[in-house]
Design a protein around this motif. Structure first.
Motif, PDB file in Angstrom:
ATOM      1  N   THR A   1       0.834  -1.212   0.000  1.00 15.71           N
ATOM      2  CA  THR A   1       0.000   0.000   0.000  1.00 15.71           C
ATOM      3  C   THR A   1       0.868   1.261   0.000  1.00 15.71           C
ATOM      4  O   THR A   1       0.469   2.274  -0.538  1.00 15.71           O
ATOM      5  CB  THR A   1      -0.971   0.035   1.211  1.00 15.71           C
TER       6      THR A   1
ATOM      7  N   ILE B   1       1.468   2.953  -3.417  1.00 12.39           N
ATOM      8  CA  ILE B   1       0.361   3.458  -4.248  1.00 12.39           C
ATOM      9  C   ILE B   1       0.572   4.897  -4.716  1.00 12.39           C
ATOM     10  O   ILE B   1       0.332   5.228  -5.877  1.00 12.39           O
ATOM     11  CB  ILE B   1      -0.991   3.294  -3.513  1.00 12.39           C
TER      12      ILE B   1
ATOM     13  N   THR C   1      -3.205  -7.961   1.834  1.00 13.05           N
ATOM     14  CA  THR C   1      -4.126  -6.924   1.368  1.00 13.05           C
ATOM     15  C   THR C   1      -4.361  -7.140  -0.111  1.00 13.05           C
ATOM     16  O   THR C   1      -3.536  -7.729  -0.805  1.00 13.05           O
ATOM     17  CB  THR C   1      -3.584  -5.512   1.673  1.00 13.05           C
TER      18      THR C   1
ATOM     19  N   ILE D   1      -6.468  -2.642  -5.119  1.00 12.13           N
ATOM     20  CA  ILE D   1      -6.076  -1.281  -4.749  1.00 12.13           C
ATOM     21  C   ILE D   1      -5.318  -0.591  -5.889  1.00 12.13           C
ATOM     22  O   ILE D   1      -5.484   0.595  -6.133  1.00 12.13           O
ATOM     23  CB  ILE D   1      -5.199  -1.300  -3.470  1.00 12.13           C
ATOM     24  N   SER D   2      -4.477  -1.346  -6.578  1.00 10.37           N
ATOM     25  CA  SER D   2      -3.630  -0.700  -7.590  1.00 10.37           C
ATOM     26  C   SER D   2      -4.282  -0.648  -8.967  1.00 10.37           C
ATOM     27  O   SER D   2      -3.781   0.017  -9.868  1.00 10.37           O
ATOM     28  CB  SER D   2      -2.276  -1.415  -7.686  1.00 10.37           C
TER      29      SER D   2
END
Lengths: 193, 579
Positions: free
Chosen positions: B98, B101, B134, B139-140
């Protein structure tokens, strides 16, 4: 109404048809393009196309043409997207499928065959008859499946489900021909001149 | 994936003899195949097998241990931007991933080639909220050009090859590959083939001759043509072609923030820097030209201001490799969807030799106004504290415009973009689209590692410096000879400027009580000095530039200085304010 950039400001239904490689996660990659722009997806359907390993997405949105065109360009940017096409509703043939679960009991006491007539008039059919309920199936446009839903309400609809729209464009292009052209295009644009 | 695999395999002959290796080792062998020699990273539980394999490859793969994963991404960006190579990042799962990011998002919006490798918990643990698990793919996804999770070791070589192919071709961007721990351990028969084709991806659209003809016709007929040169010139290596086109057709050239250094600042056709804090002429003349020739740029809102009043009188030629940028913000008359270099090469022979001296002179008239109202005051203040512009100007003169200049985000960035006179190409590294404070220090590290032969000067505000200052530890450990200039006004200056101009001087949360930056640098065993007097400025900069190794110079500047000119956000470029 026309925007100074030449686009119409009219909001209408567009069908975005997307051909992709069959890769997990791609549905998410496509839908976040809509989410980021706060564009609500009216309906979405994903299935394998006539070409093995190639998925077809049919996405219906209600936006202006300008937004729709820009959206389609963003979808095309995804690496595994083979092609994305924008259609107005009239440029496609489309259908939806609806299922209605209705208790069996009203049928048993339906001396005037009112429900049977309703099913026949709506070009629906009975899919399953169980001890407690029957399931009615209908294909058609949203307005048609909705009409039957309203009419069945009187008999108590315990569950109702409607699929996303599936559509086929009126264009004569074959998917296989498109893929072949695409292969040639990508082969010709691999290296920097 | 399957369809793609078949596609690429069938097209290529196997070059390598197979060998049995672990997934971790296969990754490193793949990196070597792709010409990687430097990795920026940070280890952790889920990527340990890869780090273990790296131990045996230290002679071929240099690993720069950063102090925070964000620093690894920015360092990789700095490295990529000055070398044209793909920056490589390693990080572990969960927080390691994370932390990447921000840098990935920065690389995405600024089209920087980068491959991030993240470790992931073992495949059976996916989705179980395991320690440091995660959903890094999820998320990416919106900030990567492509991402993929490897859960089958036999896929790994092909995925690595694809990652590099996608990251560096077309409009470059970041790719993230997530590798589960079991895959890193698993042994398999390894062979490597470079990716040369993905059927759903056409990175370099062919130049369409009709478009070239149409564009040439517009340029040849134009009375007031005007080139806007963007980052695409640098990415495609089209500097010579741009120069040739501009000179042949006699067209003035302005640069976007990321296009800086693509066209020499001392060239008679160079008219300056575009955008919110750009030069006066380049902004107002946008609304007076009859033909706008935008090359490798995307009409960012910081360039255009209000689109409804932007260049409405002009015809527009847009040369752009990314089709989604064409007609996105500005409607084109002629769109050339192609690589900038290929397009300019095709265009050049179709152009008539031409001169537009009167038109170019109009820019010079604007320069005079800007000089009198802004530049002169900024460079030669009669009294008071040092100004950012004069510091940048001294650095520009003392490095002869030949340093690689890395900036952070804010007033110092705009002052540098305005006053540094770039005379060598590929020498501007900044966070443009995302505006990431904390970018400059790690990016300067990466730039210096990529170009050790060049003087690399990071110019950073006191706010941004404190966002990633832990990378001083990396700079010390690896003796990275970047020069760090902190322009310290004890304010988040750009926000303060907006508060002054648009929020009634209500300075909400912008004043900073700062630490002793020199002591901090010295705490990391980095030489440092502080200067606040005008008469000592040149000497202190000279000492910094002459120092062999990293050096930090804190320059105390005027507390409440504003950067002008300024196009207020959302206003027309024609309404640029000079004071």
């Amino acid at each position: 109404m026309e925007h100074p950039n030449g686009y119409s400001t009219e909001v209408k239904l567009f069908v975005i048809s997307v051909l992709t490689e069959n890769k997990s996660g791609l549905l998410n990659a496509i839908t976040i393009i809509f989410t980021r722009r706060k564009i609500n997806i009216e309906s979405i359907n994903v299935s394998e196309s006539e070409v093995a390993g190639v998925s077809r997405y049919t996405i219906v949105v209600k936006i202006t043409r300008e937004r729709a065109e820009k959206l389609v360009k963003q979808v095309r940017k995804l690496i595994e997207v083979l092609g994305a096409f924008l259609y107005e509703e009239e440029e496609t043939h489309f259908q939806e499928l609806a299922l209605y679960k209705v208790p069996l009991e009203p049928f048993l006491n339906d001396s005037n065959n009112r429900i049977e007539k309703l099913i026949r008039d709506n070009f629906a059919r009975i899919l399953v008859i169980e001890r407690e309920y029957i399931i009615i199936e209908k294909t058609g446009r949203k307005s048609e499946t909705q009409k039957l839903f309203e009419e069945l309400k009187a008999y108590g609809v315990s569950e109702f489900v409607r699929s996303g729209r599936i559509s086929i464009s009126k264009s004569k292009r074959r998917t296989e021909t498109f893929l072949k052209e695409l292969e040639e295009l990508s082969a010709n644009s691999l290296v920097k001149e | 994936m399957e369809a793609l695999t078949k596609q690429t395999l069938s097209d290529q002959s196997e070059k390598q003899v197979s060998q049995i290796v672990s997934g971790a080792e296969a990754l490193l062998l793949g990196l070597l195949e792709e010409g990687v020699d430097t990795i920026f990273g940070y280890p952790g539980g889920a990527i340990m097998p890869i780090y273990d394999a790296l131990y045996g490859y230290q002679d071929r793969l240099r690993h720069i241990l950063v102090r925070h994963e964000q620093g690894a991404t920015h360092a990789a960006q700095g490295y990529a931007r000055v070398t044209g190579k793909t920056g490589v990042v390693f990080a572990t799962s969960g927080p390691g991933a994370t932390n990447l990011i921000t840098g990935i998002a920065d690389a995405q919006i600024d089209s920087t080639p980068m491959v991030c490798i993240t470790g992931q918990v073992a495949t059976p643990l996916l989705g179980t909220d395991a320690f440091q698990e995660t959903d890094v793919l999820g998320i990416s996804m919106p900030v990567t050009k492509w991402n993929y999770q490897v859960t089958d070791v036999t896929e790994l070589p092909e995925v690595i090859a694809k990652a590099f192919f996608i990251a560096r071709t077309g409009r470059p961007g970041p790719v993230l590959i997530d590798i589960t721990k079991d895959v890193q351990f698993a042994k398999f028969e390894y062979t490597y083939k470079k990716c040369e084709k993905i059927r759903s991806y056409a990175p370099y659209p062919k130049v369409n001759n009709d478009d070239i003809e149409a564009a040439a016709k517009l340029i040849n007929a134009a009375k007031k043509p005007y080139i806007l040169a963007g980052h695409g010139i640098l990415i495609s290596g089209a500097q010579k072609e741009l120069l040739a086109v501009a000179e042949k057709a006699g067209v003035p050239v302005a640069s976007t923030l990321l296009g800086l250094s693509a066209f020499p600042c001392n060239h008679p056709l160079y008219v300056g820097y575009l955008g919110m804090h750009g030069n006066y002429g380049p902004n107002v003349k946008t609304n007076e030209c009859d033909l706008l020739i935008a090359i490798g740029m995307r009409f960012d809102d910081r360039v255009t201001g209000d689109l409804k009043t932007y260049a409405r009188q002009a015809k527009v030629i847009h040369i752009e490799i990314d089709p989604s940028e064409i007609d996105k913000n500005v409607k084109t008359t002629v769109a050339i969807n192609a690589d900038a270099k290929a397009a300019l090469k095709a265009l050049l022979p179709k152009l008539k030799e031409n001169k537009h001296d009167k038109w170019v002179n109009e820019f010079r008239e604007c320069d005079k106004i800007e000089y009198e109202k802004v530049v002169n005051k900024a460079l030669h203040p009669a009294e008071g504290g040092l100004l950012m512009a004069e510091v940048v100007n001294v650095i520009s003169e003392m490095t002869k415009g030949e340093a690689i200049v890395v900036t952070d985000v804010g007033q110092h960035q705009m002052a540098t973009s305005r006053y540094y006179k770039y005379n060598t190409t590929d020498s501007n590294v900044t966070s443009g689209g995302l505006g990431t404070m904390g970018f400059a220090l790690p990016a300067a590290m990466g730039a210096k590692i990529g170009r050790p032969d060049k003087q690399v000067v990071a110019i950073i505000g006191d706010g941004g410096f404190q966002m990633t200052l832990q990378e001083l530890g990396t700079i010390f450990q690896f003796n990275i000879g970047a020069k760090i200039v902190i322009l310290n006004n004890s304010f988040l200056g750009m926000v303060r400027q907006w508060q002054q101009l648009f929020f009634d001087k209500r300075y909400s949360a912008t004043e900073m009580t700062n630490p002793d930056f020199v002591a901090i640098a010295r705490g990391f065993y980095i030489n440092a000095a502080k200067v606040s007097l005008r008469e000592e400025l040149k000497q202190s900069i000279q000492t910094m530039l002459d120092h062999n190794g990293p050096y930090l110079l804190e320059v105390v500047v005027e507390k409440e200085e504003n950067v002008f000119p300024m196009v207020p956000a959302g206003d027309s470029v024609g309404n640029i304010r000079l004071e």
